[in-house]
Scaffold this active site. Structure first.
Site, PDB file in Angstrom:
ATOM      1  N   LYS A  51       0.830  -1.214   0.000  1.00  0.00           N
ATOM      2  CA  LYS A  51       0.000   0.000   0.000  1.00  0.00           C
ATOM      3  C   LYS A  51       0.863   1.262   0.000  1.00  0.00           C
ATOM      4  O   LYS A  51       0.489   2.286  -0.584  1.00  0.00           O
ATOM      5  CB  LYS A  51      -0.965   0.007   1.183  1.00  0.00           C
ATOM      6  N   ALA A 181      -3.504 -13.062 -12.795  1.00  0.00           N
ATOM      7  CA  ALA A 181      -4.235 -11.780 -12.752  1.00  0.00           C
ATOM      8  C   ALA A 181      -5.114 -11.719 -11.515  1.00  0.00           C
ATOM      9  O   ALA A 181      -6.301 -11.414 -11.568  1.00  0.00           O
ATOM     10  CB  ALA A 181      -5.081 -11.604 -14.015  1.00  0.00           C
ATOM     11  N   HIS A 445     -23.784  15.374   1.098  1.00  0.00           N
ATOM     12  CA  HIS A 445     -23.567  15.828  -0.268  1.00  0.00           C
ATOM     13  C   HIS A 445     -22.505  16.926  -0.266  1.00  0.00           C
ATOM     14  O   HIS A 445     -22.561  17.809   0.591  1.00  0.00           O
ATOM     15  CB  HIS A 445     -24.876  16.391  -0.830  1.00  0.00           C
TER      16      HIS A 445
HETATM   17  P1  FAD Z   1       0.989 -13.938   8.524  1.00  0.00           P
HETATM   18  O1  FAD Z   1       0.717 -12.509   8.421  1.00  0.00           O
HETATM   19  O2  FAD Z   1       1.482 -14.683   7.380  1.00  0.00           O
HETATM   20  O3  FAD Z   1       1.872 -14.156   9.816  1.00  0.00           O
HETATM   21  C1  FAD Z   1       2.357 -15.409  10.188  1.00  0.00           C
HETATM   22  C2  FAD Z   1       3.563 -15.213  11.075  1.00  0.00           C
HETATM   23  O4  FAD Z   1       3.904 -16.450  11.649  1.00  0.00           O
HETATM   24  C3  FAD Z   1       4.810 -14.735  10.344  1.00  0.00           C
HETATM   25  O5  FAD Z   1       5.362 -13.634  11.006  1.00  0.00           O
HETATM   26  C4  FAD Z   1       5.758 -15.941  10.420  1.00  0.00           C
HETATM   27  O6  FAD Z   1       7.128 -15.555  10.507  1.00  0.00           O
HETATM   28  C5  FAD Z   1       5.308 -16.580  11.698  1.00  0.00           C
HETATM   29  N1  FAD Z   1       5.617 -18.009  11.785  1.00  0.00           N
HETATM   30  C6  FAD Z   1       5.351 -18.992  10.887  1.00  0.00           C
HETATM   31  N2  FAD Z   1       5.733 -20.192  11.358  1.00  0.00           N
HETATM   32  C7  FAD Z   1       6.258 -19.964  12.592  1.00  0.00           C
HETATM   33  C8  FAD Z   1       6.808 -20.810  13.583  1.00  0.00           C
HETATM   34  N3  FAD Z   1       6.864 -22.142  13.438  1.00  0.00           N
HETATM   35  N4  FAD Z   1       7.277 -20.239  14.707  1.00  0.00           N
HETATM   36  C9  FAD Z   1       7.212 -18.903  14.908  1.00  0.00           C
HETATM   37  N5  FAD Z   1       6.678 -18.060  14.003  1.00  0.00           N
HETATM   38  C10 FAD Z   1       6.203 -18.589  12.866  1.00  0.00           C
HETATM   39  N6  FAD Z   1      -4.558  -8.872   2.965  1.00  0.00           N
HETATM   40  C11 FAD Z   1      -5.458  -7.885   3.137  1.00  0.00           C
HETATM   41  O7  FAD Z   1      -6.440  -8.073   3.853  1.00  0.00           O
HETATM   42  N7  FAD Z   1      -5.289  -6.658   2.547  1.00  0.00           N
HETATM   43  C12 FAD Z   1      -4.235  -6.392   1.750  1.00  0.00           C
HETATM   44  O8  FAD Z   1      -4.104  -5.284   1.239  1.00  0.00           O
HETATM   45  C13 FAD Z   1      -3.278  -7.413   1.540  1.00  0.00           C
HETATM   46  N8  FAD Z   1      -2.198  -7.191   0.766  1.00  0.00           N
HETATM   47  C14 FAD Z   1      -1.281  -8.179   0.599  1.00  0.00           C
HETATM   48  C15 FAD Z   1      -0.197  -7.940  -0.234  1.00  0.00           C
HETATM   49  C16 FAD Z   1       0.753  -8.917  -0.449  1.00  0.00           C
HETATM   50  C17 FAD Z   1       1.926  -8.630  -1.346  1.00  0.00           C
HETATM   51  C18 FAD Z   1       0.622 -10.168   0.219  1.00  0.00           C
HETATM   52  C19 FAD Z   1       1.657 -11.234   0.027  1.00  0.00           C
HETATM   53  C20 FAD Z   1      -0.465 -10.421   1.036  1.00  0.00           C
HETATM   54  C21 FAD Z   1      -1.424  -9.425   1.225  1.00  0.00           C
HETATM   55  N9  FAD Z   1      -2.547  -9.651   2.028  1.00  0.00           N
HETATM   56  C22 FAD Z   1      -3.466  -8.659   2.181  1.00  0.00           C
HETATM   57  C23 FAD Z   1      -2.769 -10.923   2.723  1.00  0.00           C
HETATM   58  C24 FAD Z   1      -2.353 -10.794   4.200  1.00  0.00           C
HETATM   59  O9  FAD Z   1      -0.995 -10.418   4.267  1.00  0.00           O
HETATM   60  C25 FAD Z   1      -2.586 -12.103   4.927  1.00  0.00           C
HETATM   61  O10 FAD Z   1      -3.929 -12.523   4.756  1.00  0.00           O
HETATM   62  C26 FAD Z   1      -2.310 -11.957   6.410  1.00  0.00           C
HETATM   63  O11 FAD Z   1      -0.991 -11.520   6.645  1.00  0.00           O
HETATM   64  C27 FAD Z   1      -2.549 -13.276   7.147  1.00  0.00           C
HETATM   65  O12 FAD Z   1      -2.303 -13.092   8.506  1.00  0.00           O
HETATM   66  P2  FAD Z   1      -1.847 -14.292   9.447  1.00  0.00           P
HETATM   67  O13 FAD Z   1      -1.740 -13.697  10.807  1.00  0.00           O
HETATM   68  O14 FAD Z   1      -2.707 -15.458   9.239  1.00  0.00           O
HETATM   69  O15 FAD Z   1      -0.402 -14.733   8.941  1.00  0.00           O
HETATM   70  P1  NAI Z   2      -4.953 -14.834  -6.220  1.00  0.00           P
HETATM   71  O1  NAI Z   2      -5.549 -16.106  -5.816  1.00  0.00           O
HETATM   72  O2  NAI Z   2      -5.640 -13.556  -5.934  1.00  0.00           O
HETATM   73  O3  NAI Z   2      -4.689 -14.832  -7.792  1.00  0.00           O
HETATM   74  C1  NAI Z   2      -3.908 -15.803  -8.433  1.00  0.00           C
HETATM   75  C2  NAI Z   2      -4.253 -15.796  -9.910  1.00  0.00           C
HETATM   76  O4  NAI Z   2      -3.322 -16.620 -10.580  1.00  0.00           O
HETATM   77  C3  NAI Z   2      -5.648 -16.351 -10.204  1.00  0.00           C
HETATM   78  O5  NAI Z   2      -6.302 -15.475 -11.074  1.00  0.00           O
HETATM   79  C4  NAI Z   2      -5.352 -17.704 -10.834  1.00  0.00           C
HETATM   80  O6  NAI Z   2      -6.343 -18.098 -11.764  1.00  0.00           O
HETATM   81  C5  NAI Z   2      -4.030 -17.432 -11.520  1.00  0.00           C
HETATM   82  N1  NAI Z   2      -3.198 -18.611 -11.771  1.00  0.00           N
HETATM   83  C6  NAI Z   2      -3.027 -19.694 -10.987  1.00  0.00           C
HETATM   84  N2  NAI Z   2      -2.145 -20.537 -11.552  1.00  0.00           N
HETATM   85  C7  NAI Z   2      -1.744 -19.978 -12.713  1.00  0.00           C
HETATM   86  C8  NAI Z   2      -0.840 -20.352 -13.742  1.00  0.00           C
HETATM   87  N3  NAI Z   2      -0.144 -21.473 -13.678  1.00  0.00           N
HETATM   88  N4  NAI Z   2      -0.673 -19.521 -14.791  1.00  0.00           N
HETATM   89  C9  NAI Z   2      -1.368 -18.351 -14.871  1.00  0.00           C
HETATM   90  N5  NAI Z   2      -2.238 -17.944 -13.924  1.00  0.00           N
HETATM   91  C10 NAI Z   2      -2.416 -18.746 -12.867  1.00  0.00           C
HETATM   92  O7  NAI Z   2      -3.476 -14.856  -5.586  1.00  0.00           O
HETATM   93  P2  NAI Z   2      -2.385 -13.736  -5.423  1.00  0.00           P
HETATM   94  O8  NAI Z   2      -2.652 -12.581  -6.311  1.00  0.00           O
HETATM   95  O9  NAI Z   2      -1.087 -14.459  -5.522  1.00  0.00           O
HETATM   96  O10 NAI Z   2      -2.604 -13.293  -3.923  1.00  0.00           O
HETATM   97  C11 NAI Z   2      -2.450 -14.224  -2.852  1.00  0.00           C
HETATM   98  C12 NAI Z   2      -3.348 -13.909  -1.704  1.00  0.00           C
HETATM   99  O11 NAI Z   2      -2.984 -12.700  -1.078  1.00  0.00           O
HETATM  100  C13 NAI Z   2      -4.784 -13.791  -2.127  1.00  0.00           C
HETATM  101  O12 NAI Z   2      -5.514 -14.792  -1.472  1.00  0.00           O
HETATM  102  C14 NAI Z   2      -5.245 -12.451  -1.673  1.00  0.00           C
HETATM  103  O13 NAI Z   2      -6.431 -12.534  -0.949  1.00  0.00           O
HETATM  104  C15 NAI Z   2      -4.129 -11.941  -0.776  1.00  0.00           C
HETATM  105  N6  NAI Z   2      -3.907 -10.539  -1.131  1.00  0.00           N
HETATM  106  C16 NAI Z   2      -4.871  -9.635  -0.818  1.00  0.00           C
HETATM  107  C17 NAI Z   2      -4.745  -8.327  -1.187  1.00  0.00           C
HETATM  108  C18 NAI Z   2      -5.829  -7.386  -0.881  1.00  0.00           C
HETATM  109  O14 NAI Z   2      -6.702  -7.732  -0.102  1.00  0.00           O
HETATM  110  N7  NAI Z   2      -5.814  -6.182  -1.433  1.00  0.00           N
HETATM  111  C19 NAI Z   2      -3.563  -7.846  -1.896  1.00  0.00           C
HETATM  112  C20 NAI Z   2      -2.631  -8.888  -2.223  1.00  0.00           C
HETATM  113  C21 NAI Z   2      -2.806 -10.174  -1.822  1.00  0.00           C
END
Ligand code: FAD
Ligand code: NAI
Length: 466
Positions: A51, A181, A445
């Protein structure tokens, strides 16, 4: 040996929120974290850094494209990528420190190291070759998720990157090939496209953003194409040749057929995420996984092992930070003997692009499949006064209501600030509200939220400004 009421393994949004809520409820709590910093994927390599870059790159784009028409003349913006990365890092540091503060404030012990479930009431914490066993009445597994990988394509986080590498590229790629995508592909694709990269997205399915409302996804694709994104739908990347100066990706039609080669400077693989259970010792401890490798839980987050619970990305459901947080609160309350609960029918989803896409409840496709009779109310931002004066008229609001009862079943928005606007729909749906309830609620508004009210009026075929 320390004794706790609750030990939470993982400090992402699921884990740290669970720890805070449990401490509020009077429990003696510890969290275990293997990373150097708290906050999990979300704060370190997920929601927050993405973000920060989306905000900074949007400002860069606005200066270059929107200022002049508003009568603000500035010279063409110059990109200082290290400074932008520093801006991102400051955001990460601020949030991570915030979690450290919350742990201190709530007297939650932070145990640095890798957590392993030894059995009911016992967690081993290992770091730097040393380990200790902690005794606890309850354990919550909140270990999150990891990137999904493509067979035969090795992620080096330099030229072939996951979202983690794509958040830290040291220069703008000339051409960025994105595999998938989904949310990550479109958000991080937007960042690098705004900063100057040519972006091609290869998607296995015949549409973008699977799971989102189809009509919204179609319009979103058109808008992204107008911005300069190129999409190759119904296609898959089967290999990447890294031997030359540019990468050569082999792209095949998903249904089979002749392959083609697409050259790129960087390939971003974002095809979903997988639950992370490594090193937890679940099998030995007797904690069952489901067929997709997620920790199996009952409706009260309890695993197959007594006193062990699991929440967040490591269990079933949308991989979203706010879903993990709400589960963290619910499981802490359940452990405390209260009635913790998460309403999975009302979990919003937001894609933080320009325009934003937001959604809550059922899509039109889901209602059709379930055979539910529904009414649609739509309102475009081209007819919303505030959007007109700001000249940000892309998108529309779509409300799906039960044809018989008028109860709102789903709300989908594409447009600027859609991620903020969705929450009045969430509150309405939590209270089982109708489209008429929304339509009769006074909206300030001029706001973009008036489009939500107008879409609700449109359910009853009585929108005023259309
Ligand atoms: P995580 O946040 O994955 O935390 C798990 C933690 O556990 C980590 O710190 C890890 O180091 C620790 N851990 C793992 N195994 C062990 C162990 N054995 N011992 C000790 N520690 C351990 N979601 C949204 O809602 N909005 C978004 O805008 C959004 N953007 C995203 C952008 C990207 C690029 C990515 C990759 C994800 C995004 N997500 C977003 C998804 C979001 O990050 C996850 O859904 C969320 O972090 C899940 O939370 P969690 O607490 O389950 O696990
Ligand atoms: P995603 O599940 O959103 O999208 C993956 C895409 O890859 C799908 O459209 C799928 O059809 C496609 N795909 C799968 N295999 C493929 C292949 N072999 N070749 C081409 N396309 C293929 O997963 P993404 O974008 O990796 O995000 C992971 C998770 O992180 C999601 O579950 C999402 O909820 C979370 N996330 C949330 C955000 C938010 O809330 N703004 C921002 C970023 C991540």
């Amino acid at each position: 040996m320390a004794t706790y009421d609750l030990v939470v393994i993982g400090t992402g949004p699921g884990g740290y929120v669970c720890a805070v809520r449990a401490a509020q409820l009077g429990m003696k709590v510890a969290v275990v974290e293997k990373n150097a910093t708290l906050g999990g994927t979300c704060l370190n390599v997920g929601c927050m850094p993405s973000k920060a870059l989306l905000h900074a790159s949007e400002m860069f784009e606005e200066v270059g494209h929107s200022f002049a028409k508003m009568g603000v003349s500035v010279s063409a913006p110059k990109l200082d990528l290290p400074a932008m990365m520093n801006f991102k890092q400051q955001g990460i540091d601020g949030n991570v420190k915030g979690v450290e503060f919350l742990m201190k404030k709530n007297k939650v012990d932070v145990l640095k190291g890798t957590g392993k479930v030894l059995g009911t009431g016992k967690v081993e914490v290992s770091a730097d070759g040393k380990s200790q066993v902690v005794e606890t009445k309850n354990i919550v597994i909140a270990t999150g998720s990891d990137i999904a990988r493509l067979k035969g394509i090795e992620i080096d986080e330099k030229r072939i990157v996951s979202s983690t590498g794509a958040l830290s590229l040291d220069k703008v790629p000339g051409k960025l090939l994105i595999v998938g995508a989904g949310v990550i592909g479109l958000e991080l694709g937007s960042v690098w496209h705004r900063l100057g990269a040519e972006v091609v997205v290869v998607e296995f399915l015949d549409r973008i953003l699977p799971g989102m409302d189809g009509e919204i996804a179609k319009q979103f694709q058109r808008i992204l194409e107008k911005q300069g994104f190129a999409f190759k739908l119904g296609a898959k990347v089967t290999g990447v040749d890294t031997s030359g100066k540019t990468l050569k990706a082999t792209v095949e039609p998903a249904a089979g057929g002749a392959a083609e080669t697409i050259e790129a400077d960087v390939v971003l693989v974002c095809i979903g995420r997988v639950p992370y259970t490594e090193a937890l010792g679940l099998k030995e401890a007797g904690v069952a996984l489901d067929p997709r490798g997620r920790v199996q839980i009952d409706p009260h987050f309890a695993t197959s092992l007594k006193g062990v619970y699991a929440i967040g990305d490591v269990v079933a459901g949308p991989m979203l930070a706010h879903k993990a947080e709400d589960e963290g609160v619910a499981v802490a309350e359940i452990i405390a003997g209260q009635a913790g609960h998460v309403n999975y029918d009302v979990i919003p989803g937001v894609v933080y692009t320009t325009p934003e896409v937001s959604s809550v409840g059922k899509t039109e496709e889901e209602l059709k499949q379930a055979g539910t009779a529904y009414t649609v109310g739509k309102f475009p931002f081209t007819a919303n006064g505030r959007s007109k004066v700001n000249q940000t008229t892309d998108g529309f609001v779509k409300i799906l209501a039960d044809a018989k009862t008028d109860r709102v079943l789903g709300v989908h928005i594409i447009g600027r600030e859609a991620g903020e606007m969705i929450h009045e729909a969430c509150v309405l749906m939590e209270f089982g509200g109708s489209a008429e309830d929304l339509a009769r609620t006074c909206h300030a508004h001029p706001t973009r939220s008036e489009a939500v009210k107008e879409a609700a009026l449109a359910v009853g075929k009585r929108a005023i400004h259309m």
